[in-house]
Design an enzyme around this catalytic site. Structure first.
Site, mmCIF file in Angstrom:
data_model
loop_
_atom_site.group_PDB
_atom_site.id
_atom_site.type_symbol
_atom_site.label_atom_id
_atom_site.label_comp_id
_atom_site.label_asym_id
_atom_site.label_seq_id
_atom_site.Cartn_x
_atom_site.Cartn_y
_atom_site.Cartn_z
ATOM 1 N N SER A 1 3.306 8.913 -1.006
ATOM 2 C CA SER A 1 3.500 8.163 -2.237
ATOM 3 C C SER A 1 4.504 8.881 -3.147
ATOM 4 C CB SER A 1 2.142 7.944 -2.918
ATOM 5 O OG SER A 1 2.238 6.981 -3.938
ATOM 6 N N ASP B 1 0.561 -2.940 1.515
ATOM 7 C CA ASP B 1 0.439 -1.976 0.421
ATOM 8 C C ASP B 1 0.748 -2.665 -0.905
ATOM 9 O OD1 ASP B 1 0.684 0.095 -1.430
ATOM 10 O OD2 ASP B 1 1.797 1.408 -0.078
ATOM 11 N N HIS C 1 -2.399 1.220 0.695
ATOM 12 C CA HIS C 1 -1.511 2.294 0.251
ATOM 13 C C HIS C 1 -1.730 3.627 0.950
ATOM 14 C CE1 HIS C 1 1.263 4.445 -2.217
ATOM 15 N NE2 HIS C 1 0.337 5.192 -2.759
#
Length: 277
Positions: free
Chosen positions: A107, A214, A244
């Site tokens: 991320s 996601d 995610h």
């Protein structure tokens, strides 16, 4: 779980805490880079899998995150975080001279890892980007356009199809549950621009993994960012239905299998001095 130990160092903007999962005779070393608002402890199971695969693993709590100093979830310049990651790498190389080094970022950590690869990729054996914030991230511009950033908590269901993952994150005291801070959003904008203008990864073997569904860091904009920085050696794995946190998804074993298989191929190719894909 693999045993771990902690140490600290003076980072660019305060004292940072690093967790190390040691290995007596590692085949490779991993620098594990966590995402926004969380801490490296949430990736303990990832480190455990990597240690069992033959790695020594190092992971830092970023400034303002976890056990590191700083205002919570405040990052004013991601280049400073990249510098702190470099310090962790230097420690890892002192501990394990001559051992190939792999960077894995998730991320926001994927964004940091991508920038790290632009600056220091020639010294890496491989790069893994998990649902990276790269290219365009609409949430940043949307929030910056508001006079006041709302303190709406993250929907835990965005993280994984496994409801226990979101529940654990929501109850975790070291996870930030407040709103984005404006300087952090501005830093994201600057970092994404720097990445887009920073060049490609060259010949660095790179694996991009992303959940097809996601909702937090959507696949499409990330693909555009990947296409901008990708070098000549990109592999990708897109997981149908995945949200995610691929490393915490219902198919996390598959995702981690893909990561470790990719690392094996990269290390083999490095040893032979050729590219296999």
């Amino acid at each position: 779980m693999a045993e771990s130990r902690e140490h600290t160092f003076a980072g660019v903007r305060g004292v940072n805490t690093v967790r190390e999962w040691p290995h007596d005779r590692p085949r490779y070393v991993v620098i594990l880079i966590h995402g926004y608002g969380e801490h490296i402890g949430r990736h303990e199971h990832v480190a455990d899998r990597l240690v069992r695969h033959g790695a020594a693993v190092y992971g830092m709590d970023h400034v303002g995150h976890g056990k590191s100093e700083g205002d919570r979830a405040l990052i004013e310049d991601f280049e400073d975080v990249v510098t702190d990651v470099r310090t962790v790498e230097e420690r890892a190389r002192r501990d394990h001279p001559g051992v190939p080094l792999v960077v894995i970022g998730h991320s926001m950590g994927g964004m940091i890892a991508a920038r790290y690869a632009q600056l220091h990729g020639t010294g890496l054996a491989a790069l893994v980007l998990s649902a990276p914030v790269i290219g365009e991230w609409e949430v940043v511009s949307t929030l910056l356009a508001l006079d006041e950033i709302p303190g709406i908590p993250l929907d835990p269901a965005m993280l994984s199809r496994d409801p226990s993952v979101g529940a654990a994150a929501a109850a975790e005291p070291l996870v930030w549950h407040g709103p984005f801070k404006r300087p952090t959003l501005e830093a994201f904008t600057a970092a994404l621009t720097t990445l887009a203008e920073g060049g490609t990864f060259g010949a660095l073997p790179t694996l991009w993994v992303h959940g097809e569904d996601d909702p937090l860091v959507p696949l499409g904009p990330s693909r555009g960012g990947i296409d901008t920085v990708r070098g000549t050696d990109l592999s990708e794995r897109i997981y149908p239905g995945g949200r995610h946190e691929g490393f915490n998804e219902t198919n996390k074993d598959e995702v981690l299998d893909d990561v470790t298989s990719f690392i094996d191929r990269a290390l083999t190719a490095r040893a032979r001095g050729v590219s296999e894909w």
